[in-house]
Design a protein around this motif. Structure first.
Motif, PDB file in Angstrom:
ATOM      1  N   TRP A 193       3.310  92.324  46.667  1.00 18.01           N
ATOM      2  CA  TRP A 193       3.245  90.860  46.566  1.00 18.01           C
ATOM      3  C   TRP A 193       1.974  90.328  47.223  1.00 18.01           C
ATOM      4  O   TRP A 193       1.294  89.463  46.668  1.00 18.01           O
TER       5      TRP A 193
ATOM      6  N   ALA B  69       7.605  96.454  48.150  1.00 13.63           N
ATOM      7  CA  ALA B  69       7.479  95.201  47.400  1.00 13.63           C
ATOM      8  C   ALA B  69       6.646  94.136  48.125  1.00 13.63           C
ATOM      9  O   ALA B  69       5.813  93.484  47.480  1.00 13.63           O
ATOM     10  N   PRO B  70       6.801  93.909  49.419  1.00  9.60           N
ATOM     11  CA  PRO B  70       5.972  92.880  50.071  1.00  9.60           C
ATOM     12  C   PRO B  70       4.479  93.204  50.054  1.00  9.60           C
ATOM     13  O   PRO B  70       3.645  92.302  49.907  1.00  9.60           O
TER      14      PRO B  70
ATOM     15  N   ARG C 102       0.095  84.946  55.253  1.00 11.12           N
ATOM     16  CA  ARG C 102       0.551  85.829  54.180  1.00 11.12           C
ATOM     17  C   ARG C 102       0.724  87.250  54.690  1.00 11.12           C
ATOM     18  O   ARG C 102       1.726  87.924  54.380  1.00 11.12           O
TER      19      ARG C 102
ATOM     20  N   ALA D 157       4.182  89.261  54.910  1.00 21.44           N
ATOM     21  CA  ALA D 157       4.331  90.546  54.216  1.00 21.44           C
ATOM     22  C   ALA D 157       4.710  91.653  55.201  1.00 21.44           C
ATOM     23  O   ALA D 157       5.547  92.511  54.883  1.00 21.44           O
TER      24      ALA D 157
ATOM     25  N   LEU E 262      -0.984  88.435  45.216  1.00 17.95           N
ATOM     26  CA  LEU E 262      -1.303  87.059  45.585  1.00 17.95           C
ATOM     27  C   LEU E 262      -2.773  86.923  45.992  1.00 17.95           C
ATOM     28  O   LEU E 262      -3.422  85.928  45.657  1.00 17.95           O
TER      29      LEU E 262
END
Length: 164
Positions: free
Chosen positions: A97, A93-94, A115, A119, A101
């Motif tokens: 993401w 999931a990270p 970021r 993550a 993003l």
């Protein structure tokens, strides 16, 4: 002596407790126990630590989350080893993401580094949670990984909180 409370100082009180006479001992005087109500050293230390933790509760948020994660993964491991298999897909999931993003709001320089670091830490945390739920949070190198993630998260949290 009466069984009333007498003040022994500004914060101290002394309780006098009178124990009635025992059966079979008619001529004996009753026992009198005087108990001071000063807090113990352990209670004073616990109060000091509790007040310090409460005062810095926002700064210690990652510590609380790390301890909760350790307890929850331990509980999941006790419930069943298969809970690690349920948590394993969360490790992706990270990364998803970060990709989403960067596509929607591209970041450059320090934004992209923060970021990516976030993550990476979240991916490592999710992978640790899956492994800890499967094998136990204190199995093999998992406890060292937990400690290193906790130190990293706490340090990053204090740096981010200080700059904002």
């Amino acid at each position: 002596m009466s069984s009333r409370t007498r003040a022994g100082g500004p914060k101290r009180a002394v309780h006098t407790v009178q124990i009635p006479r025992q059966r079979g001992r008619r001529g004996a005087q009753p026992f009198v126990i005087v108990v001071p109500e000063s807090p113990s050293l352990a209670r004073e230390a616990a109060g000091f630590i509790g007040r310090a933790v409460w005062k810095g509760r926002r700064a210690l948020a990652p510590t609380g989350l790390a301890l909760v994660a350790l307890a929850v993964t331990g509980l999941l491991h006790v419930l069943g080893w298969w809970t690690g298999l349920v948590l394993a897909p969360l490790a992706a999931a990270p990364g998803a993401w970060l990709w989403f993003l960067q596509v929607r709001r591209p970041g450059r320089g320090t934004v992209a580094l923060w970021r990516a670091g976030l993550a990476l830490l979240a991916t490592l945390t999710a992978a640790w949670a899956a492994l800890a739920a499967g094998f136990g949070p204190l199995a093999g190198p998992l406890e060292l990984v937990w400690l290193l993630m906790w130190i990293t998260a706490q340090t990053a949290w204090l740096i981010v909180r200080r700059t904002h």
